[in-house]
Design an enzyme around this catalytic site. Structure first.
Site: not given
Ligand code: AMP
Ligand code: MG
Length: 491
Positions: A93, A116, A128-129, A255-256, A265
């Site tokens: 996700g 992003k 850490d996002g 996922d990419n 990505d």
């Protein structure tokens, strides 16, 4: 065309209307320090009818630095899973990206605004996002580079920087990149519902993607298999284009992989300098799973994962037939491009070996891929400059001479005219690509708060096929320090 202000952007958030299981709804986490515009791409702004003067408003940096939302935005983090380096990971996700909303432009085209580096989401796991300035600039520049080359890709609107510390191998600063695409659905978005046995969701997602992005198939009884077939075609074509320009993605996990066949990505990607089929751009990819010459096969492997996820919707036989088609489609497109890179118009039986032998010579002599093909255009030109310039790049010059004789005979066999061929070849053999060292120089300046080099490089990369007077330095091979820069996944 009336250009729009930020407040005039029109949102229609289709993804937010899908079942709640498809996403989480976190808000962006702003930087602690003041956000600043590091780079702004007017070409991407055009796509959403955004007035380019909007970038100088303080609200612009606030918005794409995560501290402001516009009316009509509904931030969400998309759920997906994926095969990472061959292993299924049940939940990934958007761990550091947030879909702010979907803009619809004057022409009715829709663009996800995907931020992003916007902070933690319920899918962040231990992360850490955040994104660092280095990776945000790399993504921004490479989107522009691939777009300039004519390769399908997500677009980058802007990079917003900050003084917030972000901890990677070293302390860096946080940045956000605003990425745009008609959709950010990935192969992994289907996989998550398949492995959770949520086949209803799988069907909703497939109909959603078909309805919005493959509308010519909507409602057809055999729509799912025809759609999968188109995804196979797009993926094969995309990867053929990467191979032709000598570009490696670096992390081709499912996922990419974009369901629309876009380059998606950007991480430790790289353009090859010296030709090396085994080129590994991702320092963390020890076994070379995603090496340059593995990409075509990995494309098929990833499509196999998607096919598996679609088995509740499509008969296995039909999926298999589409997968069987991949290799042919790839090969056809790759050879078409490579023939054009050699300046050949007709198809002749010996073309593949003429190409293979040229690539072999490049590999053997560590010749720069981009420069070799660009220079090949001027071979046999009246002044004879091209010949010497190219010949001098090879260790075994006599081998190159032998090849050049074959090449000249092959060109004569189709009555090729050198000046016309040269012009044609310059439209497919780029002069300028985003070499790692060029990105690195721009990043280092941006770290010193001088963003002019990011802009200059972006401007060069927008027209990679043109001879740009005064910009010759950007077409040069890397200096020694720039040859083996280490790029890893940690971005
Ligand atoms: P990537 O390798 O960038 O495609 O990321 C793989 C997964 O890890 C995705 O689910 C990302 O959202 C997540 N991820 C990568 N970096 C971070 C980070 N710094 N914080 C949170 N999640 C991350
Ligand atoms: Mg990813």
């Amino acid at each position: 065309m009336p250009w729009r202000s930020l407040e005039q952007l029109v949102f229609d958030n289709t993804y937010a209307r899908l079942p709640e299981a498809f996403y989480a709804k976190p808000a962006p986490t702003p930087f602690a320090s003041t956000p600043v515009v590091v780079a702004f791409n007017t070409d991407a702004a055009l796509l959403i009818d955004l007035d380019h003067q909007e970038a100088s408003r303080p609200e612009f940096a606030q918005l794409f630095g995560g501290s402001l939302l516009l009316p009509g935005m509904e931030p969400l983090a998309m759920l997906y899973a994926g095969h990472q380096f061959g292993v299924y990971v049940p939940q990934l996700g958007d761990g550091r990206a947030i879909l702010l909303g979907e803009v619809v432009n004057e022409r009715g085209e829709r663009w996800d605004l995907h931020l992003k580096g916007a902070g933690r989401t319920p899918f962040s796991r231990d992360g850490d996002g955040r994104s660092v300035l280095r990776s945000a600039i790399r993504e921004y520049l490479c989107c522009i580079a691939l777009q300039g080359l004519g390769i399908p890709t997500t677009q980058a609107l802007c990079v917003i920087g900050s003084d917030d510390p972000v901890y990677r191998e070293q302390v860096e600063t946080g940045a956000m990149v605003l990425r745009m695409a008609p959709s950010h659905v990935r192969f992994g978005t289907f996989e998550v519902f398949y492995y959770r046995r949520q086949y209803e969701h799988l069907k909703v997602l497939a109909d959603y993607v078909i309805g919005l992005h493959f509308p010519h198939l909507a409602g057809l009884p055999d729509r799912y298999e025809r759609w999968f077939n188109e995804v196979v075609e797009r993926t094969a074509t995309l990867i053929a284009q990467w191979q032709a320009v000598g570009w490696a993605h670096g992390v081709l996990n499912t996922d990419n992989m974009s369901i629309l066949g876009l380059t998606l990505d950007y991480g430790p990607f790289g353009f090859m300098d010296d030709y090396d089929p085994g080129f590994i751009c991702n320092h963390s990819d020890i076994n070379g799973r995603y090496a340059f010459d593995q990409q075509p096969a990995i494309g098929l492997w990833n499509l196999g994962c998607l096919a598996q996820a679609l088995t509740p919707l499509v008969a296995k036989e039909a999926l298999k037939m589409s997968l069987d088609h991949y290799h042919r489609r790839f090969q056809q497109e790759y050879l078409r491009l490579m023939r054009a890179k050699l300046g050949l118009v007709e198809e002749q039986p010996g073309d593949q070996s003429l190409l293979d032998d040229f690539l072999h010579l490049l590999h053997e002599s560590h010749v720069d891929y981009t420069i070799a093909f660009r220079t090949l255009g001027s071979l046999f030109s009246a002044e004879g400059e091209g010949h010497d310039a190219l010949r001098d790049l090879f260790i075994h010059r006599e081998r190159f001479d032998d090849w050049a004789v074959r090449y000249r005979d092959r060109l004569r066999s189709e009555r090729s005219r050198d000046d016309e061929r040269h012009r044609r070849m310059n439209r497919i053999n780029p002069k300028y690509v985003l070499r790692n060292y060029l990105a690195q120089l721009a990043i280092e300046k941006a770290r010193q708060k001088d963003c002019s080099e990011v802009d200059r490089l972006a401007a060069v990369l927008r027209s990679p096929y043109d001879d740009q007077p005064g910009m010759e330095a950007y077409a040069a091979p890397p200096p020694n320090w720039g040859k083996h820069l280490v790029v890893s996944c940690s971005s």
